[in-house]
Write a protein that holds these residues in place. Structure first.
Motif, PDB file in Angstrom:
ATOM      1  N   ILE A 144       0.917  -1.209  -0.031  1.00  0.00           N
ATOM      2  CA  ILE A 144       0.128  -0.154  -0.096  1.00  0.00           C
ATOM      3  C   ILE A 144       1.011   1.250   0.213  1.00  0.00           C
ATOM      4  O   ILE A 144       0.671   2.207  -0.755  1.00  0.00           O
ATOM      5  N   PHE A 145       2.042   1.011   0.996  1.00  0.00           N
ATOM      6  CA  PHE A 145       2.714   2.313   1.010  1.00  0.00           C
ATOM      7  C   PHE A 145       3.637   2.646  -0.310  1.00  0.00           C
ATOM      8  O   PHE A 145       3.597   3.810  -0.689  1.00  0.00           O
ATOM      9  N   ASN A 146       3.953   1.687  -1.060  1.00  0.00           N
ATOM     10  CA  ASN A 146       4.832   1.788  -2.020  1.00  0.00           C
ATOM     11  C   ASN A 146       3.960   2.298  -3.394  1.00  0.00           C
ATOM     12  O   ASN A 146       4.246   3.073  -4.191  1.00  0.00           O
ATOM     13  N   SER A 147       2.680   2.121  -3.348  1.00  0.00           N
ATOM     14  CA  SER A 147       1.594   2.599  -4.346  1.00  0.00           C
ATOM     15  C   SER A 147       1.467   3.907  -4.146  1.00  0.00           C
ATOM     16  O   SER A 147       0.963   4.568  -4.978  1.00  0.00           O
ATOM     17  N   LEU A 148       1.595   4.474  -2.878  1.00  0.00           N
ATOM     18  CA  LEU A 148       1.566   5.672  -2.612  1.00  0.00           C
ATOM     19  C   LEU A 148       2.897   6.678  -2.777  1.00  0.00           C
ATOM     20  O   LEU A 148       3.018   7.775  -2.240  1.00  0.00           O
ATOM     21  N   ASP A 149       3.905   5.973  -3.128  1.00  0.00           N
ATOM     22  CA  ASP A 149       5.332   6.534  -3.301  1.00  0.00           C
ATOM     23  C   ASP A 149       5.921   6.765  -1.867  1.00  0.00           C
ATOM     24  O   ASP A 149       6.761   7.784  -1.866  1.00  0.00           O
TER      25      ASP A 149
END
Lengths: 116, 792
Positions: free
Chosen positions: B640-645
């Motif tokens: 999830i965090f990676n998808s939000l950069d």
């Protein structure tokens, strides 16, 4: 029978209203005319908006509210200038008119800003 | 000759009273300013809490870039990747006020920094609010009540709590704007002058700019107008006070971008329009009644009612259809939660989770307004004798604000000025009665005959003397000439007070019972009055002591710096600023930081990094995404965090030092809010038998979630057992490694912990091509978290 009594009553009422109103001084009648003019202008704007739609809404609002606002202010002026009004007998009519002008200035400043 | 001497003496006394009042007001202002300076003295001149940091950042931007850039500012450093339109979502009053102050001071070559101006804006405006309270109460009851109310407001703890030096929040200027608007409304109502009506509208504009609580004004004033009409107190002054305010006020409110067209479309404003129509109708009716004869007026009434009723019903039906077509009936969520206190907890968990939105407890009333709590009822009674338009307004104000303060503890702030006004009225009336009793019964002033003292039994005489005395005190110049003309020849050369008493005596003897229009006033025994005054002063002393204690101990904590007293002196916990400074100096400018929304404003302001969610809480789904990430195991959370950069994750942990407002205590709210949008997060999964635990009895979901791991990573190394001082237990899972995150910084007292997302592995051992494709798909889709569920 009731209907004719009602119409007779209505006619009598209308007659007495007319005669009572004819007794008001001229300056108050001028103010009343101004109020009528402002309200009619506001109504025309509302009818126009109903025909062509309300975009841009802020222009419509400022147009209608400027008419309503100046009508309200004129009514306040009439209240203050009316000689029959006991509460305001110490208020010089020039002061009332100056307040009216000032309030209208503020109103129209806001209107010009909001007109968009 | 005696007449002019008397008149001069009385006008001298009058002028002396005015000068004293002016100095008292000056002292009240200084008191209000200085009682709020405790935090600056105890800690430093720093901005407190969370919301003020956002306001501070906005003010910085305003002073640096000017007003046009501020008005059109789109902030991309927050709510990544959505951004926030600052110009359209912030109430600009506070920022513009502080910006103007800074600009004026700088153009006078007084080089104060923006931070200093921001810190001290609140105390300055609280002094202004005290003066506004004086003006308002003076309009209602007179100068004595005004001064008492002002001094009570200068010190009331409820107001201090939101306006200490450093609490740079909307309420700091909004309460001043509120009281000032009410003052101008009452002044217009009392004088009927259109000039004050204009000023009233402009003050209302300032209030709309400053705070969302302006809806209180635009609903209270119509309610008061309706009350006046219904109780038969309609006058043309009421029309002048209300009608221009509605028109001008609506226009001015629509000018502010935050409000915009809500000023005419939301239910919060409908009351004002309805009462506007009503007052116009009432004015017309009174006008026609004035010009017609009574018989004709009856005819008119019957005619109009039969016709008008039909029209009215039609219009109301249309209105109801319009309003009922929207699901919340046109009210906003916050207003609905005020009207129905259970609404927020059922439908909007974010509003319910804010601690300021909880109902207050009984002790908090005593803490926040102290002695005023039982002076208020006395003040309400004093407002009824005599009942004027202004005092009915005060009664209505206090009734509504008591109700709203019972719904949300934050609204105790709106209740505080009402409490001060009514208590000021009560105290002043009480002092009036007692001092009058003493003055009347003091032997030196009693005149040279015992007849007066003996005559206390006959009530009418007492009433006359009392009325004479009160007339003397309140209208020194007015009554004197009429009495003088009767008694001139008898009063040649006596002392001033003796003269008055003699006059009264002769009045009593020669003109026995003159019908006076003032009511009969009572006189209490001398000893009782003296003791009563002493007790009242003692009451005031208790109030002062409590307020100073509250200001110094309870409400001056900046909450960004914490202190504790231990056996070896004062211990300072400056972990927050340590963490933000680390972020500022050790990360790239474009790195995104994820944390719970409480810390968003502080992170953007102090660390100058882009955050995902912040205290504005305008986007529930975005917050729910972060909440879900915190509640998931490591790998889904990483995705999830990676998808939000996101590059860094920040958690606040108080277990080592016993700081109770850390993220583990807030964790259940993250679960609830996340579960409200993503149904695979269920709150019972994290509770063991309905109890929230983090020790060995905790559920496996709880022990594996990201928040647990990030808070307690390596915690066992501190004392060997992993004892959490806040939850008072040992933690459940003590030895574990982090697979997708690495710890980059932990502050001195372990209060803030910063983790970095580990980059995905280059080679996946033992996995097939299918999972590799899934990994690349996840890393390449940056904004798809709302469309597909990357962790399934």
């Amino acid at each position: 029978m009731g209907k004719s009594a009602t119409t007779k009553d209505a006619q009598a009422l209308f007659h007495s209203l007319r005669s009572a109103y004819a007794a008001t001084p001229t300056n108050l009648k001028i103010i009343d005319l101004y109020v009528m003019f402002a309200v009619v202008t506001a109504l025309i704007q509302v009818v126009y908006m109903a025909i062509v739609g309300s975009f841009p809404f802020n222009s419509f609002l400022s147009g209608v509210l400027s008419c309503v606002g100046t009508a309200v202010l004129a009514v306040c002026l009439r209240i203050q200038v009316n000689k029959e009004n006991k509460e305001f007998k110490d208020l010089p009519p020039e002061r009332a008119f100056a307040d009216f002008v000032l309030c209208n200035l503020v109103l129209h400043l806001v209107i010009m800003n909001f007109l968009g | 000759m005696a007449a002019s001497e008397d008149a001069k003496a009385s006008s001298l006394r009058y002028a002396f009273g005015n000068v004293i009042a002016f100095f008292i007001l000056l002292l009240i202002g200084i008191l209000a300013f200085s009682i709020r300076l405790f935090s600056v003295i105890k800690y430093e001149s720093v901005i407190h809490e969370f919301d003020p940091y956002f306001n501070y950042r906005v003010t910085q931007y305003l002073t640096k870039n000017g007003i046009y850039d501020f008005w059109n500012w789109f902030d991309d450093r927050t709510w990544y990747p959505l951004g926030r339109v600052i110009g359209g979502t912030v109430y600009p009053g506070l920022t513009l006020t502080a910006g103007t102050l800074w600009w004026i001071l700088n153009s006078l070559n007084i080089p104060l920094s923006v931070e200093t101006v921001c810190v001290f804006t609140a105390p300055i405006f609280s002094a202004n609010a005290a003066w506004a309270t004086y003006l308002l109460t003076k309009e209602v009851k007179g100068t004595g009540a005004g001064l008492t109310a002002a001094v009570l407001l200068a010190m009331v703890p409820s107001y201090i709590s939101r306006s200490v030096a450093g609490s740079y929040d909307n309420e700091a200027v909004a309460i001043f704007a509120l009281i000032f608007t009410f003052y101008l409304y009452i002044k217009t109502l009392n004088t009927g002058s259109l000039f004050y009506a204009t000023l009233n509208a402009i003050a209302y504009f300032y209030m709309v700019c400053s705070w969302g609580g302006y809806t209180f004004i635009i609903n209270l004033i119509p309610m008061h107008v309706l009350l006046c009409i219904v109780t038969g107190r309609y006058s043309s002054r009421l029309y002048i006070a209300y009608a221009p305010l509605v028109v001008l006020g609506t226009l001015l409110a629509a000018l502010v971008p935050v409000v915009g067209f809500n000023a005419v479309m939301t239910s919060e404003h409908f009351a004002s329009f309805l009462v506007f129509i009503i007052i116009n109708v009432v004015a017309l009716v009174y006008y026609i009644k004035g010009i017609l004869s009574p018989k004709m007026f009856k005819v008119a009434v019957t005619l109009v009612i039969s016709v008008g009723l039909v029209v009215c019903v039609a219009v109301i039906a249309v209105l109801i259809a319009l309003v009922a077509s929207s699901p919340t009936m046109g009210w906003s969520g916050r207003s609905l939660s005020l009207l129905d206190p259970t609404y927020a907890s059922k439908y909007i968990p974010i509003i319910a989770s804010v601690s300021e939105h909880q109902p207050p407890t009984w002790p908090s009333y005593f803490m926040d307004i102290n002695v005023l709590a039982f002076l208020v009822p006395a003040g309400i009674i004093a407002c009824f004798s005599p009942l004027s338009d202004a005092s009915s307004f005060v009664v209505l104000y206090i009734a509504t604000s008591v109700y709203f303060s019972g719904v949300m503890v934050r609204l105790m702030l709106v209740f505080a000025p009402a409490a001060c006004i009514t208590s000021g009225i009560a105290l002043s009336a009480a002092f009036d009665v007692f001092t009058r009793s003493i003055k009347f019964q003091l032997p030196g002033l009693s005149g040279n005959s015992p007849i007066d003292a003996g005559d206390t039994s006959s009530g009418s005489v007492v009433a006359q003397n009392e009325t004479v005395k009160t007339e003397k005190k309140e209208d020194p110049g007015k009554e004197r000439p009429s009495r003088k003309t009767e008694k001139n020849e008898d009063l040649s050369k006596e002392r001033h007070s003796r003269k008055n008493k003699k006059k009264e005596k002769e009045n009593v003897e020669k003109i026995s019972v003159k019908p006076q229009e003032e009511k009969r006033l009572l006189v209490l025994p001398l000893e009782a009055s003296v003791i009563a005054i002493f007790l009242l002063v003692l009451l005031g002393a208790f109030y002062v002591v409590h307020c100073v204690w509250a200001a110094a101990e309870a409400y001056s904590a900046p909450s960004i710096v914490l202190t504790s007293h231990s056996h070896d002196g004062l211990h300072v916990f400056d972990d927050f600023r340590e963490a933000y400074a680390w972020l500022r100096h050790n990360t790239e400018v474009d790195d995104k930081v994820a944390s719970w929304w409480d810390y968003g404003y502080q992170t953007t302001a102090m660390a100058n990094r882009t955050v995902i969610v912040d205290n504005n809480t305008w986007n529930n789904t975005h917050i729910a995404t972060v909440g879900t990430a915190m509640s998931s195991p490591e790998k889904p959370a990483w995705e999830i965090f990676n998808s939000l950069d996101v590059k860094y994750v920040l958690v606040v942990f108080g277990g080592l030092v016993g700081y109770p407002s850390d993220d583990i205590n807030k964790f259940l709210w993250m679960v609830r809010i996340g579960g409200g949008v993503f149904p695979h997060i269920k709150e019972p999964d994290y509770l063991r038998d309905g109890q929230y635990r983090i020790d060995s009895e905790a559920t496996p979901t709880m022990l594996n979630c990201l928040m647990y791991k990030l808070s307690y990573y390596r915690f066992v190394e501190t004392d060997g057992k992993g004892f959490d001082r806040v939850r008072q237990t040992e933690i459940g899972k003590k030895y574990f490694k982090l697979t997708h995150f690495e710890e980059v910084f932990t502050t001195h007292h372990w209060m803030v912990r910063i983790y970095k997302l580990k980059p995905p592995k280059n080679r996946l051992r033992g996995k097939t091509k299918k999972s590799k494709a899934k990994a690349t798909a996840t890393t390449s889709s940056k904004r798809s978290v709302s469309r597909k569920n990357p962790w399934h």
